[in-house]
Structures are given as C-alpha cells and as structure tokens.
Scaffold this motif. Structure first.
Motif, short mmCIF file in Angstrom:
data_model
loop_
_atom_site.label_atom_id
_atom_site.label_comp_id
_atom_site.label_asym_id
_atom_site.label_seq_id
_atom_site.Cartn_x
_atom_site.Cartn_y
_atom_site.Cartn_z
N HIS A 9 -9.59 111.08 30.00
CA HIS A 9 -8.24 111.06 29.05
C HIS A 9 -7.64 112.54 29.25
O HIS A 9 -8.18 113.45 29.35
N ARG A 30 1.56 105.34 25.10
CA ARG A 30 0.65 104.28 24.83
C ARG A 30 1.23 103.05 25.68
O ARG A 30 0.46 102.14 26.33
N ARG A 31 2.44 102.90 25.54
CA ARG A 31 3.24 101.53 26.27
C ARG A 31 3.08 101.79 27.70
O ARG A 31 2.75 100.76 28.62
N GLN A 33 0.52 102.74 29.39
CA GLN A 33 -0.91 102.98 29.56
C GLN A 33 -1.53 104.15 29.95
O GLN A 33 -2.42 103.91 31.03
N LEU A 34 -1.18 105.09 29.35
CA LEU A 34 -1.61 106.51 29.84
C LEU A 34 -2.87 106.70 28.95
O LEU A 34 -2.84 106.59 27.80
N ALA A 35 -3.70 107.09 29.73
CA ALA A 35 -5.19 107.37 28.88
C ALA A 35 -5.12 108.77 28.45
O ALA A 35 -4.97 109.75 29.21
#
Length: 369
Positions: A9, A30-31, A33-35
C-alpha cells in the motif's frame, strides 16, 4: 521507498485543513482502486511529526492553510535528500505559482476541481521518483566502482615499482657481482695464458661480458634508477642525456632550481612521466628538438616536455589500448596531480604534469620505490 510497488500500500500523508476535502480525496483514490493508507495532518506541527516518525511514499498538500502555506511544509521536506514526491492539491493556486513551486522541486500539482486526475498524477510522480532514485543509486555505484578501480590502479602501480626496485637490487647484487667476478677471472686468464688461442677467446669473452654488464646496467636504470637518490633534477637530466646519446636529437632542459625537496612518490611520478614522454618521442615523433621545463615554484611541481615532431592525433588518446598515456594519468592522480596533453599533426606535442605540493608530505627517507 518504492512507491509504485504493486505488492504494498502507498503510505500517503495529506496536509489539508478541510476535513471535507480530505474525505473527498480518500474517496477519489478508492474509486481509482489505488491501494493506499492515508494519514491526515491539518497543522505544520502535525505534518512535521508525521514525516519524522513514519515512512511516507507520497505527500499531498493544500497550498493555502491557516497561518502557513504548502511551501513552508515543502521546506521541511526538502531538507532530506530522499524525500517522497510532494504534490500540491489545491484550489487556491494560480498557474504561475504552481510552475514556480515545481521549479523548486514540487513533483506536480492538481486542482481540486480536477481531482479525477489525482490517481494518475500520483502514479506518475511515483514512477519519476523511483526512476530518479535508481539513477542516483547507479551514479553512486559508478562512483564507488571508479574509486575502487583507482585504488586498485594505485596498488598495482605501487606493487610494480616495489617489484622493479627488488629486481634491480637483485641484478646489481647478484648478477652484476657475478659478471664482474667473471670479468676479473677472464682478465687473469688472458694475462697468464701462454697459448695465443686461449688469450683470443678470453678477450672475445671479455668483450661479450662487458656488453652483458652494460645491458644489465641499462636494465637496472630502467627498473629503478639509483640516480633518483640524487633528486628529480639529476634524474631527469640523466634521462635527457641518455635520450640525446641514443637519438642524436638535442634536448634543452630548464629548471627552476637544482634541488627540489619532493616526496619519493612525487619524484617517481615525475620521473616516470618524463621517461614515458621521451620514449614516445623517440618512437613516434621524429623531432629535431625537445625541450624539458621542470619547476617547483608557487607550490606546484610542473614538468613540461615539448617536441617539434610529427604531432599526435588527439583521437589516439581515446583508444582503448592507449595504456601508456592512461597509465601516466593514473600515476598523476595518485599524488593529487593531473596530466595535460596537447598536440596538432605536424606541429609537435606538449605533455604537462602538474602536482600541487602543499598537500604532499616531505621526504621521509624510506625507499619505497
């Protein structure tokens, strides 16, 4: 930090006084899709504590905050050479201010009205940061490798000179002594023999023996000239006289003083430089005059060897196997000096060795040559 490592992360520090804007930033990432894991700081003190206590991969910062700006935070981050990418995320910054900030080292900027770009900007900033880190690491590795090679070259040169001195002593003490004893025996045989044939053979053998003695003396002088014990000026003068005798090319030698208080290391480097220069001149230059200038004035030893011969193609200096000249350059570095070579076809060659004397310790009297 490898901020684009897909198996971990991202650790993001967000400097933002608006909790709503912070939450919007989290939602945007988050949308995409980033960790990531994100820490929020809304004061300069909290920001400073976060960067001091944690490993941060990316910093996002609003430009205008109560009592300070993002540039104040940047000053804290920029003190560290390995700082993470610093991205402005603000609605209160103009194009000019953003460009000025990037000139100072800010990675990028994103307007809050265009927050959809943020995931891409973060990814690109991380890639640039990682590329820069790898490049700096490669530069450091190259510098370390060059240092190790220089140390190896210095060790090899020192070992070679010590071996030369040892061989020269063996030739002088063992071979030279044995040849001299044989010469005396041949002379005795020649004086006491009553047979004409024996006397003739003794004379012929003596002549050949004298040639061998002369050859051994020349080898000794090339390996480690005893004349260096009399100082650099005397040693270079001997080189010049030997060159004139072998080539019939006159040499004009000019020195600033008859005696120069130099360390053994500097004397040897200067002597080998003059020796190599004269060897190259005799092989390739075909000159009608050579000039040697030797000076130790103003805290600098300078040896300059000039000839009016054919000149040297400067591209020859870049040839991979130009070991002679490259060896001289490495020798010069061993005593914190440098070598300059200039030449033009048909107009001769100039070789200059310069060695600062202030940093060179005085002679110790130890024979390490």
């Amino acid at each position: 930090m490898v901020c684009h490592d897909p198996e971990r992360h991202l650790s993001i520090l967000h400097l933002e006084d608006s909790l709503a804007d912070h939450r919007l930033t989290v939602l945007t990432l988050r949308r995409a899709q980033l960790a990531f894991d994100m820490q929020h700081a809304d004061s300069l003190e909290a920001f400073q504590a976060a960067i001091a206590s944690q490993s941060i991969d990316v910093i996002l910062a609003d430009y205008q905050l109560p009592g300070f700006t993002a540039m104040d935070a940047w000053q804290l981050v920029a003190q560290h050479s390995d700082h993470p990418p610093f991205i402005l995320l603000s609605g209160a910054i103009g194009e000019t201010a953003a460009v000025d900030a990037m000139r100072l080292g800010i990675a990028d900027y994103v307007l809050k009205d265009d927050m959809a770009r943020l995931p891409h900007v973060i990814q690109r900033a991380c890639e640039v940061h990682e590329s820069r880190r790898l490049r700096e690491h490669a530069v450091q590795e190259l510098a370390a490798s060059q240092k190790r090679l220089a140390e190896l070259a210095e060790h090899l040169q020192s070992s070679i000179e010590q071996e030369r001195a040892a061989i020269a002593r063996e030739i002088h003490d063992d071979i030279g002594g044995a040849l001299t004893a044989i010469r005396f025996d041949l002379a005795w045989i020649g004086r006491h023999s009553t047979q004409e044939g024996v006397r003739e053979h003794a004379q012929a053998a003596t002549s050949m023996l004298q040639h061998a003695i002369g050859a051994s003396q020349r080898i000794m002088m090339n390996l480690r000239p005893p004349i260096l014990d009399q100082g650099l000026v005397a040693a270079v003068q001997w080189l010049a006289e030997d060159f004139e005798r072998r080539t019939s090319v006159p040499i004009k030698m000019v020195t600033s003083s008859a005696n120069m208080p130099l360390s053994d290391a500097v004397q040897l480097v200067a002597y080998r430089t003059a020796q190599e220069a004269l060897t190259n001149i005799s092989k390739y230059a075909a000159p009608t005059l050579v000039r040697i200038d030797l000076s130790d004035s103003e805290g600098m030893l300078t040896l300059e060897v000039n000839d009016n011969g054919k000149g040297l193609d400067t591209r020859a200096l870049e040839k991979p196997k130009a070991f002679g000249l490259k060896g001289l350059q490495e020798r010069a570095k061993m005593v914190d000096g440098w070598l300059d070579i200039s030449s033009r076809p048909g107009q001769g060659t100039s070789l200059i060795l310069s060695v600062p004397l202030a940093s060179i310790p005085p002679p110790t009297g130890d024979d390490t040559r």
